[in-house]
Design a protein around this motif. Structure first.
Motif, PDB file in Angstrom:
ATOM      1  N   ILE A 716       0.745  -1.147   0.088  1.00  0.00           N
ATOM      2  CA  ILE A 716      -0.112  -0.230   0.053  1.00  0.00           C
ATOM      3  C   ILE A 716       0.807   1.248   0.021  1.00  0.00           C
ATOM      4  O   ILE A 716       0.534   2.048  -0.720  1.00  0.00           O
ATOM      5  CB  ILE A 716      -1.041   0.027   1.297  1.00  0.00           C
ATOM      6  CG1 ILE A 716      -1.955  -1.259   0.851  1.00  0.00           C
ATOM      7  CG2 ILE A 716      -1.629   1.375   1.172  1.00  0.00           C
ATOM      8  CD1 ILE A 716      -2.969  -1.079   2.320  1.00  0.00           C
ATOM      9  N   ALA A 717       1.859   1.214   0.980  1.00  0.00           N
ATOM     10  CA  ALA A 717       2.841   2.197   0.928  1.00  0.00           C
ATOM     11  C   ALA A 717       3.521   2.779  -0.387  1.00  0.00           C
ATOM     12  O   ALA A 717       3.394   3.793  -0.931  1.00  0.00           O
ATOM     13  CB  ALA A 717       3.850   2.314   2.206  1.00  0.00           C
ATOM     14  N   LEU A 718       3.985   1.763  -0.964  1.00  0.00           N
ATOM     15  CA  LEU A 718       4.937   1.738  -2.115  1.00  0.00           C
ATOM     16  C   LEU A 718       3.577   2.035  -3.472  1.00  0.00           C
ATOM     17  O   LEU A 718       4.046   3.031  -4.204  1.00  0.00           O
ATOM     18  CB  LEU A 718       5.489   0.294  -2.741  1.00  0.00           C
ATOM     19  CG  LEU A 718       6.684  -0.005  -1.680  1.00  0.00           C
ATOM     20  CD1 LEU A 718       6.879  -1.190  -2.221  1.00  0.00           C
ATOM     21  CD2 LEU A 718       7.727   1.019  -1.819  1.00  0.00           C
ATOM     22  N   GLY A 719       2.532   1.682  -3.380  1.00  0.00           N
ATOM     23  CA  GLY A 719       1.557   1.871  -4.421  1.00  0.00           C
ATOM     24  C   GLY A 719       1.278   3.497  -4.155  1.00  0.00           C
ATOM     25  O   GLY A 719       0.910   4.024  -5.356  1.00  0.00           O
ATOM     26  N   ALA A 720       0.777   3.911  -2.857  1.00  0.00           N
ATOM     27  CA  ALA A 720       0.486   5.082  -3.094  1.00  0.00           C
ATOM     28  C   ALA A 720       1.688   6.064  -3.378  1.00  0.00           C
ATOM     29  O   ALA A 720       1.297   7.207  -4.015  1.00  0.00           O
ATOM     30  CB  ALA A 720       0.108   5.669  -1.363  1.00  0.00           C
ATOM     31  N   GLY A 721       2.795   6.018  -3.077  1.00  0.00           N
ATOM     32  CA  GLY A 721       4.054   6.658  -3.454  1.00  0.00           C
ATOM     33  C   GLY A 721       4.214   6.749  -4.948  1.00  0.00           C
ATOM     34  O   GLY A 721       4.528   7.656  -5.509  1.00  0.00           O
TER      35      GLY A 721
END
Length: 801
Positions: A716-721
């Motif tokens: 989720i974190a990498l996707g949002a970034g």
């Protein structure tokens, strides 16, 4: 001047009532409040000749001119009728409340709410701008909610207030959507301009949807079937509120809306059939259900529903005038609209009178239950006389104004049944039949009011108080209304010519100037169909009343025992149960879960929009990159990556500070000193607050999350970034439209501000900034309230109550 004063004056006095309530003894506060409607009523009477001559009183104050929203107010013949009712009946209700309400009541709150409602109603009927009308429309819902819930310690009052709020606000939102559709079709919010553009609207795709949505607003506010269910529960309000809101004002707002928009939507079969059928069904259903009520106020509530249906059906009949083939037919059908307005005035007088009579009975005997009453005629002779006047007028008997209105209704129903210009006209022959049946039930419940309350045997063992006549001050308002009930019967053409007649051009502008548009009203027209129908009502109603105990069992037989309240409660129960279940599922108390919801929604909604629309076109071109830029990017990357792995709150806070201060440095490099200063201040305050709070937090024990959860968090974190980076790269090469920065660079000329950022916040985004300040203000009030109204030690009442 009177137009805008009529709206501002009640709100201004309402603002000082709390202070006045503390300075003046309770028993005098009502006398002060009564001056407000009296002054406004006198002012309206002063300009009545001017309005009766066909002129208007207008005032326009710019509000949001860029959006086409101005405080545009106008008094014409139609709004004059409602203005006189709002202020005239309002003055009598305030006088009545002085004697009805105890000094132990929270009179400051009561009169504040009452004046808010009065000002809101005047705003509705005086507004010429759709958005201003909507704003006042919702203010009537809010202030009526407060008035219905005035005795908030009663469960029924709270339930009735919430019910009325939900239904009327639902209708108000639907009406707002209809207004926006009208604006989309016409490009204006002015009602006058929309009426002028009427010939161009009928072919628009949004015309019928706008019509339906406006009708929803009117039907919910005026308690039309199937939205009528809120009105009986609203009777939990104090009787002065019922006499004002639910007989003369609030429930008439929907009537006003229908009359005001008849020039826009009238003349179409959709408008005619919807208004006429809904009004006729409401008329029959309300009168039928009123007969079975044992509570006098509940009986009056259903009678109000029925009478509102009668008025609504007349407005529906009258709309046929805008499509009739001949001039004679147009005038004939338009007279149904005249009958609607005439009956509305009559209804306000006799229904307000009856509510006050019921309030007197309840006030003096402590009950409204018909099964416990009887034999009060000799003990309360004035109240009995008033009850006879009000009830017989509602039943349509002479010599009372209700007789004239009922005759006009019969005549209009017969005319529309025989000369309907719309397709399917054969069905319209049912209108006079249904109207006659409903009138029979009306006669029955009016007889119940008089006979079961004041005649028959006394039942002293079933009441807690010794019956006696009410104080003179409490009797004066219904006596004045009774004089109008009788006076209008003998002098109907005074009201017809000077009050009702001037409103006809507003309802039927295309027929203005036609002879016969304002009919001559007379009690005797010879032996004709309406008279025979009235005689039939009396005969059939008398028989049904005499045999009431034999056929009343029908109310216990399906489908007559079914109630739309059950549907309402089921819908509300399912909604509350479903929302509770959903809330319990996602309100876990864990910040991690909340961030997951936010970022997953962001990835799905924004990501799908970016890729499915083909908007993702990144621009990877790069200019020269300085060494220190790379260094700070590496520092920020290290801080961001290290933050989830540290074992100390202080270390995490410091790493968060590294990110914030590094961003501030980039702001300086990109020539944004204001943003850099703001970022530095916020980062410093945030870091200090974190450190101050640590002393109150328990020892931090890092969560031992399973590997799959950590992997999911990382995705989720990498996707949002990655998505944010994709947006940045896409916007960088997105040059389809001209940049808006040039407009803001001219801030000194446009807004007089030398600092672009300040000009954007203070001028270009002034409305947004104002709302942000309002949010902070409301939050501050909430915090202050929680601190001041803290519970006392050991429980008990709330301090400062």
């Amino acid at each position: 001047m009177l137009v805008i004063l009529g709206i501002i004056f009640p709100f201004a006095v309402a603002a000082v009532i709390p202070l006045l309530y503390r300075l003046v003894p309770n028993r005098h506060i009502g006398w002060f409040v009564a001056a407000v409607p009296l002054v406004l009523f006198a002012g309206l009477l002063r300009i009545l000749p001017r309005i009766a001559s066909g002129r208007t009183a207008d005032v326009t104050v710019p509000w949001i001119p860029e959006a086409g929203i101005d405080l545009s107010l106008r008094i014409d013949g139609l709004s004059m009728i409602f203005g006189l009712l709002i202020t005239g009946v309002g003055a009598l209700v305030v006088l009545y409340s002085i004697y009805y309400l105890s000094e132990r009541e929270s009179l400051g709150h009561f009169y504040t709410y009452l004046l808010m409602f009065m000002g809101s109603m005047l705003g509705v009927v005086f507004s010429d701008n759709l958005m201003v009308l909507y704003a006042f429309w919702e203010l009537t819902s809010i202030s009526s909610f407060l008035l219905i819930a005035f005795w908030y310690h009663r469960k029924g009052s709270r339930y009735g207030a919430r019910k009325s709020m939900l239904i009327t606000v639902f209708g108000g939102i639907a009406m707002l959507a209809g207004f926006l559709m009208l604006y989309a079709m016409t490009g204006t919010f002015s009602i006058r301009e929309i009426i002028a553009l009427r010939p161009e609207l009928s072919g628009e795709a949004l015309f019928i949807p706008a019509l339906v949505l406006v009708l929803l607003g009117a039907f919910t506010k005026s308690a039309q079937f199937p939205f009528h269910i809120w009105l009986p529960d609203a009777m939990e309000a104090p009787t002065p509120v019922s006499a004002y809101l639910h007989s003369a004002t609030m429930v008439k707002a929907g009537i006003y809306l229908i009359a005001r928009f008849t020039p826009v939507f009238g003349g179409t079969d959709t408008w005619f059939w919807t208004v006429s059928i809904v009004g006729t069904v409401t008329l029959l259903w309300g009168s039928f259900n009123a007969v079975k009520q044992n509570d006098l106020k509940a009986l009056l509530a259903y009678s109000t529903i029925s009478q509102l249906g009668l008025i609504m059906s007349l407005l529906g009949f009258g709309s046929a005038a805008l499509s009739a083939g001949t001039d004679a037919g147009k005038v004939l059908f338009a007279q149904a609209g005249f009958a609607a307005l005439f009956y509305m005035v009559n209804h306000s007088t006799f229904k307000g009178l009856l509510f006050m009579v019921v309030g007197i009975v309840d006030h003096e005997l402590g009950t409204r239950d018909i099964r416990r009453l009887g034999g009060l005629m000799t003990l309360m002779p004035v109240t009995f006389t008033l009850a006879v006047i009000g009830s017989f007028s509602m039943a349509g008997l002479p010599p009372f104004n209700g007789f004239l209105g009922k005759e006009m209704f019969f005549e209009s129903a017969v005319d529309i049944g025989s000369g309907n210009p719309f397709a399917g006209a054969d069905v319209s022959v049912l209108f006079p039949v249904i109207g006659w049946v409903a009138s029979v039930f009306t006669f029955v419940y009016c007889t119940i009011i008089v006979y079961r309350t004041f005649l028959g045997p006394r039942q002293p063992e079933k009441v807690d108080r010794v019956p006696h006549e009410a104080p003179k001050g409490m009797l004066l308002p219904p006596v004045i209304l009774g004089i109008f009930v009788v006076g209008i019967f003998f002098f109907p053409n005074l009201a017809g010519k000077y009050v009702i007649g001037p409103a006809m051009p507003a309802v039927f502008p295309t027929l203005a100037g036609e002879s016969g548009l304002v009919p001559e009203i007379a009690a005797w027209h010879g032996i004709n169909t309406p008279l025979l129908m009235s005689l039939g009502v009396i005969a059939a109603g008398a028989i049904l009343f005499i045999t009431l105990r034999h056929w009343r069992v029908i109310y216990r037989v399906a489908p007559f025992r079914w109630n739309l309240d059950i549907v309402y409660r089921r819908i509300l129960g399912v909604a509350e149960g479903g929302s509770t279940l959903l809330t319990n599922r996602y309100m876990t108390g864990r910040l991690r879960d909340y961030f997951v919801y936010i970022y997953v929604f962001f990835l799905v909604a924004a990501g799908s929009g970016l890729f499915l629309t083909g908007a993702f076109k990144p621009d990877f071109r790069m200019g020269p990159v300085a060494v220190y830029e790379v260094a700070f990017v590496l520092i920020m990357s290290f801080a961001a990556i290290a933050m989830p792995f540290v074992k100390s709150r202080i270390t995490a806070t410091l790493l968060n500070g590294v990110l914030g201060y590094s961003i501030a440095i980039f702001f300086i490099y990109f020539r944004a000193p204001d943003l850099a200063l703001t970022q530095t201040v916020i980062e410093t305050v945030t870091t200090v607050l974190f450190l101050l709070c640590f002393r109150f937090l328990p020892e931090w024990k890092p969560e031992r999350a399973p590997a799959r959860k950590k992997i999911f968090n990382a995705i989720i974190a990498l996707g949002a970034g990655a998505l944010v980076t994709g947006f940045a790269l896409t916007v960088r090469g997105y040059d389809i439209f001209e940049t808006i920065s040039g407009y803001f660079e001219d801030s000194y000329t446009l807004a007089g501000g030398g600092n672009i950022v300040n000009a954007i916040l203070g001028d270009f985004r002034a409305f947004d900034t104002m709302l942000e300040v309002v949010v902070l203000f409301i939050a501050g009030i909430g915090v202050y309230t929680l601190i001041v109204l803290r519970p006392r030690k050991g429980g008990g009442d709330i301090e400062g109550k």
